[in-house]
Each structure stands twice: as C-alpha cells, then as structure tokens.
Design an enzyme around this catalytic site. Structure first.
Site, PDB file in Angstrom:
ATOM      1  N   GLN A   1       7.962  -3.592  -0.719  1.00  0.00           N
ATOM      2  CA  GLN A   1       8.882  -3.862   0.404  1.00  0.00           C
ATOM      3  C   GLN A   1       8.979  -5.340   0.742  1.00  0.00           C
ATOM      4  O   GLN A   1       9.757  -5.708   1.623  1.00  0.00           O
ATOM      5  CB  GLN A   1       8.436  -3.096   1.660  1.00  0.00           C
ATOM      6  CG  GLN A   1       8.458  -1.597   1.539  1.00  0.00           C
ATOM      7  CD  GLN A   1       9.871  -1.011   1.409  1.00  0.00           C
ATOM      8  OE1 GLN A   1      10.864  -1.671   1.690  1.00  0.00           O
ATOM      9  NE2 GLN A   1       9.964   0.227   0.964  1.00  0.00           N
TER      10      GLN A   1
ATOM     11  N   CYS B   1       6.504   8.958   2.858  1.00  0.00           N
ATOM     12  CA  CYS B   1       5.327   8.793   1.977  1.00  0.00           C
ATOM     13  C   CYS B   1       4.201   8.039   2.685  1.00  0.00           C
ATOM     14  O   CYS B   1       3.480   7.244   2.065  1.00  0.00           O
ATOM     15  CB  CYS B   1       5.671   8.082   0.677  1.00  0.00           C
ATOM     16  SG  CYS B   1       6.855   8.969  -0.320  1.00  0.00           S
TER      17      CYS B   1
HETATM   18  N1  PMP Z   1       4.861   1.026  -1.648  1.00  0.00           N
HETATM   19  C1  PMP Z   1       5.751   0.917  -0.668  1.00  0.00           C
HETATM   20  C2  PMP Z   1       5.391   0.142   0.568  1.00  0.00           C
HETATM   21  C3  PMP Z   1       6.997   1.548  -0.781  1.00  0.00           C
HETATM   22  O1  PMP Z   1       7.878   1.475   0.221  1.00  0.00           O
HETATM   23  C4  PMP Z   1       7.303   2.258  -1.956  1.00  0.00           C
HETATM   24  C5  PMP Z   1       8.644   2.946  -2.132  1.00  0.00           C
HETATM   25  N2  PMP Z   1       9.012   3.792  -1.110  1.00  0.00           N
HETATM   26  C6  PMP Z   1       6.354   2.317  -2.960  1.00  0.00           C
HETATM   27  C7  PMP Z   1       5.142   1.682  -2.779  1.00  0.00           C
HETATM   28  C8  PMP Z   1       6.584   3.059  -4.214  1.00  0.00           C
HETATM   29  O2  PMP Z   1       7.569   2.449  -4.971  1.00  0.00           O
HETATM   30  P1  PMP Z   1       8.165   3.202  -6.226  1.00  0.00           P
HETATM   31  O3  PMP Z   1       8.709   4.496  -5.712  1.00  0.00           O
HETATM   32  O4  PMP Z   1       9.218   2.274  -6.718  1.00  0.00           O
HETATM   33  O5  PMP Z   1       7.044   3.398  -7.167  1.00  0.00           O
END
Ligand code: PMP
Length: 413
Positions: A201, A364
């Site tokens: 982010q 998440c």
């Molecule tokens: N870390 C953070 C802070 C995120 O916002 C995200 C994506 N939502 C991720 C990790 C994971 O990224 P990716 O889905 O591209 O693996």
C-alpha cells in the site's frame, strides 16, 4: 499537481454502472490500468511473445531484454542498489512467502521471536504463523492505539536479542496509517533483527527509498500501481539474497543438475524457477513509467489533499466513525469507516446502485477489526484518478444509505 483529465487515461472509468458514472474507490484492493499499460500488454503478445533467458532468436532476446529492463525499473522505483536485488514474484503475498520459506527456514529456530503488528494484512501474518509453528518460534505483536498509531513504547519493550524478524506494514490497508519504518528499523537492527516491510500500500502512493529506510526486505505488487495482476517483487540486499537458499526448484534457477544434486544460479535467477510471468512483469515497467511521469510526490500530495477533503465531508454523516489517524502526515489515501445504522455490506450494496465501488468486509485484516471491536468496515480508497467530485458522490451515496436505514421518526397519527 495531478492533471484533472488524468481520469481520461483509464478507459474503465468511462463506463456507466447502473446508469451512473462509475466512481471507483477501491484502489487499495487493485488499481485501474491506463490505456498505455493495456496497449503494452497487447503489444507483448502481438509482437514479441517468447520465453526468456532461453531462445537465441530475435523475439526471445527482445522479451529477455525487456524482462530484465523491467527488473531495473522496479529497482529504480524503490532505489535498490542493483537490479539483481529484485526477485519477481506473483504478488506481495508470494514475495512474503518467499522470505518465510527461504530465509525463514534457514534462519528461524526454536525460541526465536517474530515481531509483527496488530494492523497486518493476512499476507504479512499467516506466513509467519506457519513458519513459527514449524520452527518452534514465537510470534509477538505491537498494538495500535485509539488513533490507529503503533504503540512504539510497547514495540521497544518487545524487541530483544531473541527477535529475529520484525514484519511490518508500511501503510495499513484499513487505517491508512503510515508507520515510522525508518525509526523502527533502526531499533530492530540494534538488537540484531531483520526487518521485512509490506509495501503493497505504500509503493504505489509515495516515493519509497529502501536504502534510506535501511530495511532488509520490501514486498510490493504491480496491480496496485496501475500495472497488471500476477506480478510482484521482493527486494532484499544482495548479500542476504546470496546467502538465502532457493524457494522453488526447477528450470532456469540451476547451474548444473545431476541426478542426485544440483547447483544454483546467483540471485535473482536462483529464486525464479520455471517460466516466469513474462508479460505482466514486462508491462509493470510501463505502469512505473506512467506513475513516474506524473511523479510519486505529486500522487502523494494529491491523495493527502483528497483524504483531508474526504475526512471533512464524511464527518458530516450522522453516526459515522472514521478509522485511522487524523494527522495527514501519518496516513495515506485509505478511508475506512463504520456507520451505526447499516452493516458495511448493505452500505456497499446501496453505493453500488449509485455507481460507487467501495470495499466492505474485513479487508484481509481480521485481527485489526477484532481489536476495534467490529467485524467489518466500509473502505473508500483513492488513487491519482480520483477527485473531489468522487468524494462528493460518495457523501451523497452515504446520505442515501442513511435515509434508507435510519429508524423512522415516530409515525404521524
Ligand atoms: N499487504 C497489504 C497491506 C495489502 O493491502 C495487500 C492487498 N490487499 C497485500 C498485502 C496483498 O497483496 P497481493 O494481494 O497483491 O498479494
């Protein structure tokens, strides 16, 4: 300054949604792609699709040249010392898992400690839980306060000579908090711990300098920065990568293979077994060109201004609780909130009918929400293509939600 017509670069934003202009406020989940990036992807498949590091013919050499040039572009974006310090992965998630498997299994032992924070995305939490369970290591957590800022006194108290790794998000995907990574890294290094930063982010939204931050690992994804899905990277200092065992075994990561044993290439190729995601890794560099043309400083300034405007306008909605710090120096363009009258899923559904795309749920980050005493929130996240009109539309949409879900005043008799 971001040119106001930057929105025109993003064809998806010209669409109507339920008869209304699409207002996309979910860039923290994934960003939209400018026409130049979409065209570059088509150009790859039409003009020079070939496997990399293998063919001795023109288009294979062209694909290899561009794939390696893109590695250099990602290195430049975060000011890595050399392109070989960038390992292409599928995503931030895979980047963190690479460290957990390759570095973690070689370095983490019984009784060692991993220090994470209570605001981590599951990507920067679950791999450490798995590693800790396998190696007999202990997980500890830095809490955050009522404003959504990490408790740095507790952090200092938790750091000790058993701490092997600090796993930390640069910018929270829920609270928007920008953590003081440089200062926290200095303290971690003082006890001999390595520092992994989840930059999913931060890298899309602000200038990042891994040498200045002095961290040991930095993970990022292309799809959150106007690039394609399926491409990401882990950066680490070359000496660390050189000492790390491989992650996946297979073609292209080897020097010499015998039936019973093999020797491996040097980084970065040691960590890129098999055919990589050639197209998306190459086109990532077009996205970086696009962002750098506008300037990451300008993007950060634009999002700061928009976040200030959003917080002031959203504060007018009755019964709203806005999460995260109010200090704009300490937060990015992610504004999550909770309405007392409606569940986030209902909020998102009503907003969708107004053509507004926001995220609803735990994003998440279940432990973060549990800590706040809620199971979910609604999140509006901004990028360079958003403007104050989008915020105004969101506020109008939330007034619709409020009218629909507010308990009615006593009926007139
Ligand atoms: N870390 C953070 C802070 C995120 O916002 C995200 C994506 N939502 C991720 C990790 C994971 O990224 P990716 O889905 O591209 O693996």
């Amino acid at each position: 300054m971001i040119p106001r017509n930057v929105k025109d670069d993003f064809p998806i934003l010209r669409q109507k949604m339920h008869g209304k202009s699409l207002i996309y406020l979910d860039s923290a989940a994934t960003s939209q792609k400018p026409q130049g990036v979409i065209d570059a992807l088509v150009r790859y498949y039409q003009e020079y699709n070939a496997n990399v590091h293998r063919g001795i013919y023109h288009i294979a050499e062209e694909a290899t040249r561009r794939y390696e040039a893109s590695r250099g572009k990602v290195a430049g974006l975060i000011n890595a010392r050399r392109p070989e310090e960038i390992i292409f992965t599928r995503s931030t998630t895979e980047a963190i898992n690479l460290v957990a498997y390759a570095w973690g299994r070689a370095n983490m032992n019984e009784g060692d400690e991993i220090l994470a924070t209570e605001m981590e995305h599951h990507s920067n939490l679950v791999p450490w839980q798995m590693l800790a369970a396998e190696r007999g290591a202990k997980l500890k957590f830095v809490p955050f306060d009522g404003q959504g800022l990490l408790d740095l006194d507790v952090y200092e108290r938790l750091l000790n000579e058993r701490t092997k790794l600090v796993a930390l998000t640069h910018q929270s995907n829920v609270l928007g908090t920008i953590n003081p990574v440089k200062d926290m890294t200095r303290k971690a290094h003082a006890v001999g711990a390595k520092v992994l930063v989840d930059g999913a982010q931060s890298a899309p939204h602000m200038p990042v300098n891994v040498q200045d931050l002095d961290v040991d690992f930095f993970a990022l994804s292309a799809h959150k920065m106007c690039g394609p899905t399926g491409a990401g990277a882990i950066w680490a200092r070359y000496e660390i990568l050189d000492a790390m065992p491989p992650f996946h075994g297979g073609g292209e990561m080897i020097m010499l293979v015998q039936l019973d044993k093999s020797t491996y290439k040097e980084p970065p190729h040691k960590f890129e077994a098999g055919t990589p995601n050639i197209a998306d890794c190459i086109v990532w560099s077009d996205a970086i060109d696009y962002l750098q043309d506008i300037g990451l400083d300008a993007i950060r300034a634009h999002e700061k201004q928009l976040t200030a405007y959003a917080i002031s306008q959203l504060s007018e909605i009755p019964g709203i609780k806005i999460l995260g710090p109010r200090d704009l120096e300490r937060r990015g363009g992610v504004v999550s909130f909770h309405l007392d009258v409606a569940h986030p899923h209902d909020v998102a559904q009503v907003l969708d009918q107004e053509g507004i795309a926001v995220r609803a749920g735990h994003h998440c980050a279940q432990p973060l929400h549990r800590r706040l005493g809620i199971s979910a929130s609604t999140r509006a996240s901004f990028y360079l293509y958003n403007n104050e009109d989008d915020v105004d539309a969101l506020v109008r949409g939330l007034h619709v939600v409020h009218r629909m879900f507010s308990p009615r005043t006593a009926p007139v008799t």
